[in-house]
Design a protein around this motif. Structure first.
Motif, PDB file in Angstrom:
ATOM      1  N   ASP A  68      17.293  50.724  23.086  1.00  0.00           N
ATOM      2  CA  ASP A  68      16.181  50.622  22.149  1.00  0.00           C
ATOM      3  C   ASP A  68      15.193  51.785  22.244  1.00  0.00           C
ATOM      4  N   PHE A  69      15.334  52.645  23.256  1.00  0.00           N
ATOM      5  CA  PHE A  69      14.362  53.706  23.495  1.00  0.00           C
ATOM      6  C   PHE A  69      15.051  55.044  23.737  1.00  0.00           C
ATOM      7  N   GLU A  70      14.292  56.117  23.528  1.00  0.00           N
ATOM      8  CA  GLU A  70      14.818  57.460  23.768  1.00  0.00           C
ATOM      9  C   GLU A  70      14.757  57.836  25.251  1.00  0.00           C
ATOM     10  N   VAL A  71      13.705  57.418  25.937  1.00  0.00           N
ATOM     11  CA  VAL A  71      13.475  57.838  27.321  1.00  0.00           C
ATOM     12  C   VAL A  71      13.402  56.650  28.271  1.00  0.00           C
ATOM     13  N   LEU A  72      12.676  55.612  27.910  1.00  0.00           N
ATOM     14  CA  LEU A  72      12.423  54.485  28.807  1.00  0.00           C
ATOM     15  C   LEU A  72      13.657  53.613  29.011  1.00  0.00           C
ATOM     16  N   SER A  73      13.865  53.229  30.262  1.00  0.00           N
ATOM     17  CA  SER A  73      14.900  52.236  30.562  1.00  0.00           C
ATOM     18  C   SER A  73      14.328  50.856  30.238  1.00  0.00           C
ATOM     19  N   ASP A  74      15.174  49.838  30.284  1.00  0.00           N
ATOM     20  CA  ASP A  74      14.687  48.468  30.043  1.00  0.00           C
ATOM     21  C   ASP A  74      13.599  48.099  31.041  1.00  0.00           C
ATOM     22  N   GLU A  75      13.809  48.462  32.311  1.00  0.00           N
ATOM     23  CA  GLU A  75      12.820  48.150  33.344  1.00  0.00           C
ATOM     24  C   GLU A  75      11.509  48.885  33.091  1.00  0.00           C
ATOM     25  N   GLU A  76      11.594  50.163  32.720  1.00  0.00           N
ATOM     26  CA  GLU A  76      10.386  50.952  32.450  1.00  0.00           C
ATOM     27  C   GLU A  76       9.652  50.430  31.211  1.00  0.00           C
ATOM     28  N   ALA A  77      10.406  49.966  30.215  1.00  0.00           N
ATOM     29  CA  ALA A  77       9.784  49.375  29.031  1.00  0.00           C
ATOM     30  C   ALA A  77       9.045  48.088  29.410  1.00  0.00           C
ATOM     31  N   ALA A  78       9.636  47.288  30.288  1.00  0.00           N
ATOM     32  CA  ALA A  78       8.983  46.049  30.742  1.00  0.00           C
ATOM     33  C   ALA A  78       7.711  46.366  31.531  1.00  0.00           C
ATOM     34  N   ILE A  79       7.764  47.387  32.373  1.00  0.00           N
ATOM     35  CA  ILE A  79       6.575  47.782  33.142  1.00  0.00           C
ATOM     36  C   ILE A  79       5.491  48.283  32.196  1.00  0.00           C
ATOM     37  N   THR A  80       5.882  49.126  31.238  1.00  0.00           N
ATOM     38  CA  THR A  80       4.917  49.659  30.273  1.00  0.00           C
ATOM     39  C   THR A  80       4.293  48.534  29.458  1.00  0.00           C
ATOM     40  N   ALA A  81       5.108  47.571  29.041  1.00  0.00           N
ATOM     41  CA  ALA A  81       4.584  46.430  28.276  1.00  0.00           C
ATOM     42  C   ALA A  81       3.591  45.626  29.112  1.00  0.00           C
ATOM     43  N   SER A  82       3.883  45.445  30.389  1.00  0.00           N
ATOM     44  CA  SER A  82       2.966  44.663  31.236  1.00  0.00           C
ATOM     45  C   SER A  82       1.661  45.420  31.480  1.00  0.00           C
ATOM     46  N   ILE A  83       1.731  46.749  31.554  1.00  0.00           N
ATOM     47  CA  ILE A  83       0.506  47.547  31.692  1.00  0.00           C
ATOM     48  C   ILE A  83      -0.286  47.496  30.397  1.00  0.00           C
TER      49      ILE A  83
ATOM     50  N   VAL B 161       0.841  46.102  18.874  1.00  0.00           N
ATOM     51  CA  VAL B 161       0.685  47.324  18.078  1.00  0.00           C
ATOM     52  C   VAL B 161       1.698  48.405  18.471  1.00  0.00           C
ATOM     53  N   GLY B 162       2.653  48.077  19.319  1.00  0.00           N
ATOM     54  CA  GLY B 162       3.740  48.990  19.621  1.00  0.00           C
ATOM     55  C   GLY B 162       3.426  50.088  20.618  1.00  0.00           C
ATOM     56  N   VAL B 163       2.566  49.804  21.579  1.00  0.00           N
ATOM     57  CA  VAL B 163       2.228  50.820  22.578  1.00  0.00           C
ATOM     58  C   VAL B 163       3.477  51.287  23.333  1.00  0.00           C
ATOM     59  N   VAL B 164       4.385  50.379  23.632  1.00  0.00           N
ATOM     60  CA  VAL B 164       5.587  50.747  24.393  1.00  0.00           C
ATOM     61  C   VAL B 164       6.440  51.727  23.586  1.00  0.00           C
ATOM     62  N   GLU B 165       6.661  51.432  22.330  1.00  0.00           N
ATOM     63  CA  GLU B 165       7.474  52.299  21.480  1.00  0.00           C
ATOM     64  C   GLU B 165       6.814  53.667  21.282  1.00  0.00           C
ATOM     65  N   LYS B 166       5.506  53.652  21.103  1.00  0.00           N
ATOM     66  CA  LYS B 166       4.785  54.921  20.924  1.00  0.00           C
ATOM     67  C   LYS B 166       4.773  55.738  22.214  1.00  0.00           C
ATOM     68  N   PHE B 167       4.670  55.059  23.352  1.00  0.00           N
ATOM     69  CA  PHE B 167       4.717  55.759  24.633  1.00  0.00           C
ATOM     70  C   PHE B 167       6.098  56.394  24.832  1.00  0.00           C
ATOM     71  N   ASP B 168       7.146  55.682  24.463  1.00  0.00           N
ATOM     72  CA  ASP B 168       8.495  56.233  24.559  1.00  0.00           C
ATOM     73  C   ASP B 168       8.624  57.484  23.685  1.00  0.00           C
ATOM     74  N   ALA B 169       8.116  57.429  22.463  1.00  0.00           N
ATOM     75  CA  ALA B 169       8.170  58.601  21.579  1.00  0.00           C
ATOM     76  C   ALA B 169       7.364  59.760  22.164  1.00  0.00           C
ATOM     77  N   TYR B 170       6.232  59.438  22.788  1.00  0.00           N
ATOM     78  CA  TYR B 170       5.419  60.470  23.445  1.00  0.00           C
ATOM     79  C   TYR B 170       6.208  61.138  24.572  1.00  0.00           C
ATOM     80  N   LEU B 171       6.856  60.325  25.407  1.00  0.00           N
ATOM     81  CA  LEU B 171       7.653  60.866  26.505  1.00  0.00           C
ATOM     82  C   LEU B 171       8.793  61.739  25.989  1.00  0.00           C
ATOM     83  N   ALA B 172       9.383  61.344  24.872  1.00  0.00           N
ATOM     84  CA  ALA B 172      10.493  62.113  24.301  1.00  0.00           C
ATOM     85  C   ALA B 172      10.051  63.511  23.885  1.00  0.00           C
ATOM     86  N   GLY B 173       8.782  63.666  23.555  1.00  0.00           N
ATOM     87  CA  GLY B 173       8.257  64.968  23.153  1.00  0.00           C
ATOM     88  C   GLY B 173       7.802  65.846  24.304  1.00  0.00           C
ATOM     89  N   LEU B 174       7.772  65.302  25.503  1.00  0.00           N
ATOM     90  CA  LEU B 174       7.333  66.064  26.679  1.00  0.00           C
ATOM     91  C   LEU B 174       8.500  66.801  27.325  1.00  0.00           C
TER      92      LEU B 174
END
Length: 171
Positions: free
Chosen positions: A36-51, A71-84
């Motif tokens: 579901d993500f470009e950079v984040l693993s399932d575990e990292e997505a769960a951690i990001t969602a909990s934060i 509001v999709g912070v996890v998805e937007k964070f993944d897109a941000y990481l993909a651009g770094l």
């Protein structure tokens, strides 16, 4: 216990801790992105969602402020990481895992950050925010800044905050 036995136990303890830390770092580093993500693993997505849920829990005001997950912070964070660049993205991913794993050592409950109730997660993030260790405090604040940008730029958050503008120039 004599000195020799103490030194043996200390050496074994140091070896065990080193092996454990090495194992955790290897586990953090080698995670593949989720489908579901470009950079984040399932575990990292769960951690990001909990934060995101702890930083931006939403409220029942009028109008209600939305939750960070809504509001999709996890998805937007993944897109941000993909651009770094890889080193910067990996550094932020490592920070997610550090926050998740360090919760275990905070109170020795053996429950990782993303599996705790919101109140405990909020308290844990306050410890990171106010840490006496500059590296820990600065790293967390950098992550918080990035996540806050993802949250605060969402149209629903802006509307709930009473901020109405359009990038097209007309109001």
């Amino acid at each position: 216990m004599n000195r020799r036995d103490f030194l043996k136990l200390a050496g074994l303890g140091t070896a065990a801790v080193t092996a454990g830390v090495s194992f955790r770092l290897a586990h953090w580093w080698d995670q593949l992105p989720s489908t579901d993500f470009e950079v984040l693993s399932d575990e990292e997505a769960a951690i990001t969602a909990s934060i995101a849920d702890a930083l931006f829990p939403g409220d029942v005001g009028s109008p209600p402020m939305p939750n960070g997950i809504e509001v999709g912070v996890v998805e937007k964070f993944d897109a941000y990481l993909a651009g770094l660049d890889d080193a910067s993205a990996d550094g932020l991913r490592m920070l997610l895992h550090a926050i998740d794993d360090m919760a275990v050592f905070g109170d020795l409950s053996l429950t990782r950050f993303h599996k705790r109730p919101r109140s405990e997660r909020i308290a844990a993030l306050e410890v990171w925010e106010n840490s006496g260790m500059m590296v820990r405090r600065s790293g967390f604040r950098a992550l918080k800044y990035v996540l806050s940008n993802q949250y605060c730029n969402h149209p629903d958050v802006l509307a709930a905050a009473g901020i109405h503008y359009s990038c097209g120039g007309s109001v």
